[in-house]
Motif scaffolding. Sequence first.
Motif, PDB file in Angstrom:
ATOM      1  N   GLU A   1      54.737 110.309  -6.790  1.00 57.30           N
ATOM      2  CA  GLU A   1      55.124 108.950  -6.409  1.00 57.30           C
ATOM      3  C   GLU A   1      56.631 108.859  -6.192  1.00 57.30           C
ATOM      4  O   GLU A   1      57.407 109.404  -6.989  1.00 57.30           O
ATOM      5  N   PRO A   2      57.080 108.184  -5.128  1.00 55.61           N
ATOM      6  CA  PRO A   2      58.514 108.047  -4.858  1.00 55.61           C
ATOM      7  C   PRO A   2      59.259 107.476  -6.061  1.00 55.61           C
ATOM      8  O   PRO A   2      58.812 106.506  -6.678  1.00 55.61           O
ATOM      9  N   GLY A   3      60.380 108.101  -6.393  1.00 54.05           N
ATOM     10  CA  GLY A   3      61.211 107.612  -7.483  1.00 54.05           C
ATOM     11  C   GLY A   3      60.784 108.063  -8.855  1.00 54.05           C
ATOM     12  O   GLY A   3      61.500 107.841  -9.831  1.00 54.05           O
ATOM     13  N   ARG A   4      59.637 108.708  -8.955  1.00 59.24           N
ATOM     14  CA  ARG A   4      59.137 109.135 -10.261  1.00 59.24           C
ATOM     15  C   ARG A   4      59.509 110.601 -10.482  1.00 59.24           C
ATOM     16  O   ARG A   4      59.179 111.454  -9.662  1.00 59.24           O
ATOM     17  N   PRO A   5      60.204 110.929 -11.587  1.00 60.40           N
ATOM     18  CA  PRO A   5      60.643 112.306 -11.805  1.00 60.40           C
ATOM     19  C   PRO A   5      59.485 113.304 -11.781  1.00 60.40           C
ATOM     20  O   PRO A   5      58.361 112.995 -12.170  1.00 60.40           O
ATOM     21  N   VAL A   6      59.807 114.488 -11.307  1.00 67.71           N
ATOM     22  CA  VAL A   6      58.823 115.552 -11.113  1.00 67.71           C
ATOM     23  C   VAL A   6      59.279 116.801 -11.849  1.00 67.71           C
ATOM     24  O   VAL A   6      60.476 117.109 -11.897  1.00 67.71           O
ATOM     25  N   GLY A   7      58.340 117.520 -12.416  1.00 70.53           N
ATOM     26  CA  GLY A   7      58.607 118.847 -12.944  1.00 70.53           C
ATOM     27  C   GLY A   7      58.263 119.873 -11.869  1.00 70.53           C
ATOM     28  O   GLY A   7      57.086 120.073 -11.564  1.00 70.53           O
TER      29      GLY A   7
ATOM     30  N   VAL B   1      64.771 126.409  -2.387  1.00 66.59           N
ATOM     31  CA  VAL B   1      64.826 125.701  -3.673  1.00 66.59           C
ATOM     32  C   VAL B   1      65.691 124.450  -3.542  1.00 66.59           C
ATOM     33  O   VAL B   1      65.336 123.375  -4.044  1.00 66.59           O
ATOM     34  N   ALA B   2      66.821 124.569  -2.860  1.00 69.99           N
ATOM     35  CA  ALA B   2      67.703 123.406  -2.683  1.00 69.99           C
ATOM     36  C   ALA B   2      67.000 122.286  -1.923  1.00 69.99           C
ATOM     37  O   ALA B   2      67.138 121.102  -2.266  1.00 69.99           O
ATOM     38  N   THR B   3      66.217 122.644  -0.899  1.00 69.43           N
ATOM     39  CA  THR B   3      65.500 121.629  -0.122  1.00 69.43           C
ATOM     40  C   THR B   3      64.480 120.901  -0.990  1.00 69.43           C
ATOM     41  O   THR B   3      64.348 119.668  -0.927  1.00 69.43           O
ATOM     42  N   LEU B   4      63.749 121.642  -1.801  1.00 69.37           N
ATOM     43  CA  LEU B   4      62.763 121.012  -2.689  1.00 69.37           C
ATOM     44  C   LEU B   4      63.450 120.093  -3.688  1.00 69.37           C
ATOM     45  O   LEU B   4      63.010 118.958  -3.912  1.00 69.37           O
ATOM     46  N   LEU B   5      64.537 120.572  -4.293  1.00 72.38           N
ATOM     47  CA  LEU B   5      65.231 119.752  -5.292  1.00 72.38           C
ATOM     48  C   LEU B   5      65.846 118.505  -4.662  1.00 72.38           C
ATOM     49  O   LEU B   5      65.847 117.428  -5.270  1.00 72.38           O
ATOM     50  N   ASP B   6      66.372 118.633  -3.453  1.00 75.01           N
ATOM     51  CA  ASP B   6      66.967 117.475  -2.772  1.00 75.01           C
ATOM     52  C   ASP B   6      65.955 116.359  -2.582  1.00 75.01           C
ATOM     53  O   ASP B   6      66.318 115.174  -2.561  1.00 75.01           O
ATOM     54  N   ALA B   7      64.686 116.721  -2.439  1.00 74.09           N
ATOM     55  CA  ALA B   7      63.644 115.721  -2.185  1.00 74.09           C
ATOM     56  C   ALA B   7      63.157 115.039  -3.464  1.00 74.09           C
ATOM     57  O   ALA B   7      62.428 114.042  -3.384  1.00 74.09           O
ATOM     58  N   LEU B   8      63.552 115.569  -4.619  1.00 76.33           N
ATOM     59  CA  LEU B   8      63.063 115.020  -5.886  1.00 76.33           C
ATOM     60  C   LEU B   8      64.062 114.031  -6.461  1.00 76.33           C
ATOM     61  O   LEU B   8      65.272 114.172  -6.291  1.00 76.33           O
ATOM     62  N   PRO B   9      63.580 113.008  -7.172  1.00 76.88           N
ATOM     63  CA  PRO B   9      64.485 111.988  -7.712  1.00 76.88           C
ATOM     64  C   PRO B   9      65.286 112.497  -8.902  1.00 76.88           C
ATOM     65  O   PRO B   9      64.953 113.510  -9.524  1.00 76.88           O
ATOM     66  N   SER B  10      66.348 111.773  -9.207  1.00 76.26           N
ATOM     67  CA  SER B  10      67.128 112.038 -10.415  1.00 76.26           C
ATOM     68  C   SER B  10      66.197 112.010 -11.640  1.00 76.26           C
ATOM     69  O   SER B  10      65.270 111.210 -11.704  1.00 76.26           O
ATOM     70  N   GLY B  11      66.475 112.909 -12.580  1.00 64.47           N
ATOM     71  CA  GLY B  11      65.631 112.989 -13.768  1.00 64.47           C
ATOM     72  C   GLY B  11      64.502 113.984 -13.647  1.00 64.47           C
ATOM     73  O   GLY B  11      63.758 114.196 -14.606  1.00 64.47           O
ATOM     74  N   SER B  12      64.373 114.595 -12.459  1.00 64.27           N
ATOM     75  CA  SER B  12      63.383 115.668 -12.288  1.00 64.27           C
ATOM     76  C   SER B  12      63.896 116.946 -12.950  1.00 64.27           C
ATOM     77  O   SER B  12      65.090 117.098 -13.227  1.00 64.27           O
ATOM     78  N   TYR B  13      62.973 117.876 -13.179  1.00 63.82           N
ATOM     79  CA  TYR B  13      63.313 119.138 -13.841  1.00 63.82           C
ATOM     80  C   TYR B  13      62.822 120.318 -13.016  1.00 63.82           C
ATOM     81  O   TYR B  13      61.795 120.227 -12.326  1.00 63.82           O
ATOM     82  N   LEU B  14      63.560 121.409 -13.118  1.00 66.58           N
ATOM     83  CA  LEU B  14      63.145 122.680 -12.541  1.00 66.58           C
ATOM     84  C   LEU B  14      62.806 123.636 -13.667  1.00 66.58           C
ATOM     85  O   LEU B  14      63.634 123.885 -14.557  1.00 66.58           O
ATOM     86  N   VAL B  15      61.591 124.168 -13.643  1.00 66.51           N
ATOM     87  CA  VAL B  15      61.167 125.250 -14.542  1.00 66.51           C
ATOM     88  C   VAL B  15      61.157 126.520 -13.708  1.00 66.51           C
ATOM     89  O   VAL B  15      60.395 126.631 -12.746  1.00 66.51           O
ATOM     90  N   LEU B  16      62.013 127.469 -14.063  1.00 64.57           N
ATOM     91  CA  LEU B  16      62.215 128.658 -13.245  1.00 64.57           C
ATOM     92  C   LEU B  16      62.060 129.924 -14.067  1.00 64.57           C
ATOM     93  O   LEU B  16      62.614 130.028 -15.167  1.00 64.57           O
ATOM     94  N   SER B  17      61.299 130.880 -13.550  1.00 68.65           N
ATOM     95  CA  SER B  17      61.343 132.239 -14.092  1.00 68.65           C
ATOM     96  C   SER B  17      61.397 133.207 -12.924  1.00 68.65           C
ATOM     97  O   SER B  17      60.840 132.948 -11.848  1.00 68.65           O
TER      98      SER B  17
END
Length: 276
Positions: free
Chosen positions: A157-163, A183-199
Amino acid sequence: MGYERMWEPGEPGVPVDLRPDVPHPARMYDYYLGGKDHFPADRAAAEKALAANPEFRSTARANRAFLTRAVRCVAALGVDRFLDVGTGIPTAGNTHEIARSVRPGAKVVYVDNDPVVLSHSRALLAGTGLGRTAVLRADLREPAGLLAAVEDAGLLEPGRPVGLVLAAVLHFLRDEDEPYGAVATLLDALPSGSYLVLSHGTADFIPAAVRDRVTGIYDRAAAPLVGRSREEVGAFLEGLEVLDPGVVPVPLWRPEQPPGPGADRVGMYGAVARKP
């Protein structure tokens, strides 16, 4: 409104060539984890990789344990929407199971570009009553198209943080695939407060000769294997607020039990970071 399941776009039921004679990294990974969704060619290639580097099996299991801890952490921080890209073959402890152990109403979109993985996903996830879950076909190397497919699914949902979960997938992209840009393109599309889980896999702790042998095995499989250094993995997190303990071998990321001997040299880095 949620989805019971959503598979890749296109006509359902179209036969998929699983190419059982070609080793596939997702099925090799399943073999390392002790799963059952692999063919003789996958087992043979995985055994060659294990002969070159016996730590592959323990690394795969350590990465799976990291995924559990990291997704649980992000869910506990209030996130109940997850986008898992490069999901691989479903096995025990999938993202939707982990997230819903903390947030029962969590919605999850799984994305993979490989018809082999998607075919396994259809078979293994069908009929399990997964409400609010989608499985989509899209390519991390084409992030704009991936985001369009996710938007069409309607689970985020727009504006809702995403993991955003990128677990053990980026090391299958060569530099010419522009993984940092994706990765930058995906993160740019996510709202503030989203998180990246990376391995991400690394060759930091093995001799060059072992690295070259393993790379050669994967070059003959369906996807390459590109180990990156700690600094190169950290570059994916530029502009984000990295949670403690930073970029570390996956057994050292907030372990629930004291790490065993050699945990600081496991060939997979992990990190979790917040988008400001």
